[in-house]
Design a protein around this motif. Structure first.
Motif: not given
Ligand code: ADP
Ligand code: SF4
Ligand code: MG
Lengths: 305, 336
Positions: A202-203, A206, A221, A225, A300-301, B102-106, B165
């Motif tokens: 999803d990101y 975004t 982005h 990941n 960072p998680r 899930t819409s923000l990049n972790p 968001m």
């Protein structure tokens, strides 16, 4: 972070002692001995040699003696290469293998990651199909075939590249290529599947909805990941590739550590087997700690515990 | 009368899947004025999201606009280059997605992700962008904004992330905000807070909103106009009053029966619409709702009804209405 590293070092030391112990007793259980294979020396000679190296003592004494040495980073003398210390052998041979392996891994990363990314964004198109065929091939074909074919083609038939030793930079080309073959294929495939996974997140949608260009959303982005599985793979893979490959070192006549692994076993050179096993364990543990730290920096998680 | 901001005419979007063409949006037309709030309701799979994505040029592969026009603020989106689309996205039109988790990049901080869109579309420098981002976080009701800027998405709750968001979506003060089921993934109290925030912001910034939801309750509180979609088509559209107090389409009536009334007692059961949503790969030839409609007639199976105009604001596509109108115009008394 600091306490995590200290903890990992402590666990690492314990692990190395366990590895040493298990290897020691396994070796003891395997039949045969270091002095048997030589042109059948007399019983007296063998006994004399065993006395010299302390192999006549009860096994637990031998074990304690070895462990005492290990604490002082003394891995004992080689039984086969008379007069040489195991630590010495590692010190002279490891840099050779490490240089080859390091270059090979660098090559694999530099080719594999872009190839995987490009494949993923062109999923199902001809470029992707070709890369996938090459990767499957690269993963399936055994290393000795790759090395032999390279040597035969570039060294023997075309005569454009040297095939023995490591005397000049050109000497590195064939063995490094041979070594890089499998990890390149593996990294490409891993990168591709990881990238495909990330592109569907999803990101990423975004990022596009924000108005970012495909290039920017890919490199900012997606990449960070998508590279995580590669980091995980690289830890142990580096430990193995840096300690050398039997096949490549044998075929290209390179005095590296990889060949030593196998000859130490066939020779029943107990201290050398022990030393090399412990060294590999040490490298693996170190690499895993580095992987964890790098992983934490990228994602960072992750909580380091 | 305010200016038309978005005008969609006969929009058709299809997904070309290996199994065949999925007509996700099939001949949809509507328009929104500046500052309006339009609700799009309908069961999942009815084409709401795809309609919204097509406004931003965000339709995922293997989807394609196969017909119709989209005019936004006087520009035809169909004809825009990728570069023109990019400068519009996140700037003049923004979107909030369903799943804030899930819409923000972790791997990037909240601040980074808000500033990114500001730096992209405005001439602010990093420091100004930083200030603007903090201001936005305050605007969407996030406490300790300076601290939040440095936090990562996983350190925030779902409701907080949806606020972030919203902050991202509002960063460039868009003319149109699309909210695609913005609260579906959140729990009820947070849902209410987010909707309240959106209403509040709407009044502060004069932007139009398309609110997509399958929750008619939410729509009734926020929207002026409603579109009811089913099977990729608009079944009925009208004002809140039209839809809630004078529903004409059988599907709308079904939807209304399936929402809890404000006055409902605990034990009053909801009446879900019977039957399964339309199979988009093999849709019926006529009215998409026909297989589930209790009043389905022979003609419904064969032909899609035209829209019947009930009032200037109210349109519905149902053969029953066509029949009624025909009977009225020819003076035939409705026979029992
Ligand atoms: N990526 C896709 N690939 C194939 N079909 C899709 C895709 N996305 C949506 N669709 C089709 O479009 C239809 C409408 O989807 P969507 O607009 O997401 O529905 P809604 O938002 O109303 O729940 C779905 O029924 C599905 O068949
Ligand atoms: S057109 Fe026919 S099937 Fe469709 S809603 Fe009206 S009555 Fe029912
Ligand atoms: Mg949707």
């Amino acid at each position: 972070m600091g306490s995590y590293i200290i903890k990992r070092i402590a666990v690492g030391i314990v692990t190395i002692f366990l590895v040493a112990t298990i290897t020691f007793f396994l070796m003891y259980l395997v039949p045969g001995g270091p002095f048997l294979s030589e042109k059948s020396p007399s019983k007296q000679t063998i006994e004399a040699l065993e006395r010299k190296y302390g192999l006549d003592k009860p096994v637990y004494i031998q074990y304690l003696n070895y462990m005492k040495g290990l604490i002082k980073f003394d891995l004992g003398p080689s039984l086969k290469m008379r007069g040489r210390e195991v630590v010495d052998i590692i010190k002279t041979r490891f840099p050779i293998s490490a240089k080859l392996g390091g270059l090979a891994m660098l090559l694999a990363i530099c080719i594999g990651i872009p190839m995987g990314i490009f494949s993923a964004i062109n999923r199902g198109k001809w470029f992707d199909n070709i890369v996938m065929v090459i990767c499957t091939f690269g993963i399936a074909v055994p290393g000795f075939v790759v090395a032999t074919v390279l040597m035969y083609f570039f060294g023997v038939t075309l005569h454009i590249l040297p095939t023995r030793g490591l005397d000049s930079p050109a000497h590195y080309i064939l063995p490094v290529t041979a070594l890089a073959f499998y990890p390149t294929a593996y990294i490409s495939r891993l990168m591709r599947s990881s990238m495909l996974d990330v592109l569907g997140q999803d990101y990423m949608r975004t990022a596009k909805a924000k108005g970012l260009s495909q290039f920017k959303s890919l490199f900012k982005h997606a990449l960070r990941n998508a590279v995580l599985p590669i980091i995980t793979y690289l830890g142990p893979a580096l430990a193995y590739i840096l300690t050398g490959s039997l096949v490549v070192e044998k075929i290209f006549t390179i005095p590296g550590l990889g060949r030593q692994f196998v000859s130490s076993i066939t020779d029943r050179d107990y201290p050398l087997i022990m030393g090399l096993t412990i060294f590999l364990a040490f490298l693996l543990i170190t690499m895993n700690v580095i992987v964890d730290i790098v992983y934490k920096i990228i994602d960072p998680r992750i909580k380091l515990k | 009368m305010s200016k038309v901001l978005l005008d969609i005419r006969n929009l058709k979007v299809s997904f070309f899947t290996p199994a065949g063409e999925v007509k996700a949006v099939n001949d949809v037309s509507f328009s929104i004025n500046e500052g309006d709030v339009l609700g799009i309701v309908g069961e999942s799979g009815s084409g709401k999201s795809v309609t919204a994505y097509s406004i931003m040029g965000l339709i995922p592969f293997p989807g394609k606009i196969v017909g119709g026009t989209i005019d936004f603020n006087g520009h035809r989106i169909n004809d825009m280059t990728e570069k023109e689309l990019r400068s519009m996205r996140g700037n003049e039109v923004s979107i909030i997605f369903q799943d804030p988790m899930t819409s923000l990049n972790p791997v990037y901080t909240i601040g980074n992700q808000i500033k990114e869109v500001i730096l992209l579309h405005t001439n602010l420098n990093r420091k100004q962008a930083n200030e603007r981002a903090i201001e936005l976080l305050k605007l969407v009701g996030i406490n300790e904004p300076e601290k939040r800027m440095k936090q990562y998405p996983h350190e925030l709750s779902g409701g907080m992330r949806q606020r972030v968001m919203i902050a991202i979506a509002l960063a460039c003060e868009p003319k149109l905000l699309i909210a695609d089921e913005p609260t579906t993934a959140l729990d009820v109290t947070i849902q209410a807070q987010i909707m309240e925030l959106m209403t509040e912001l709407k009044n502060k910034i004069n932007m139009a909103i398309i609110l997509i939801t399958h929750d008619l309750g939410i729509v009734s509180r926020m929207c002026e106009k409603i579109i009811v979609m089913y099977g990729g088509k608009i079944m009925e559209q009208g004002t809140i009053d039209d839809i809630f107090y004078n529903p004409k389409h059988e599907y709308t009536k079904g939807l209304l029966r399936s929402i809890p009334k404000l006055t409902a007692k605990e034990h009053e059961k909801l009446i879900p619409i019977e039957g399964t949503p339309v199979d988009m790969l093999n849709p019926p030839a006529g009215c998409p709702f026909a297989p589930r409609c209790k009043k389905c007639m022979k003609i419904c199976l064969k032909k899609m009804p035209e829209y019947t105009k009930i009032s200037d604001t109210h349109y519905s596509a149902c053969w029953l209405l066509q029949k009624e109108e025909y009977e009225k115009s020819t003076g035939v008394i409705k026979g029992e």
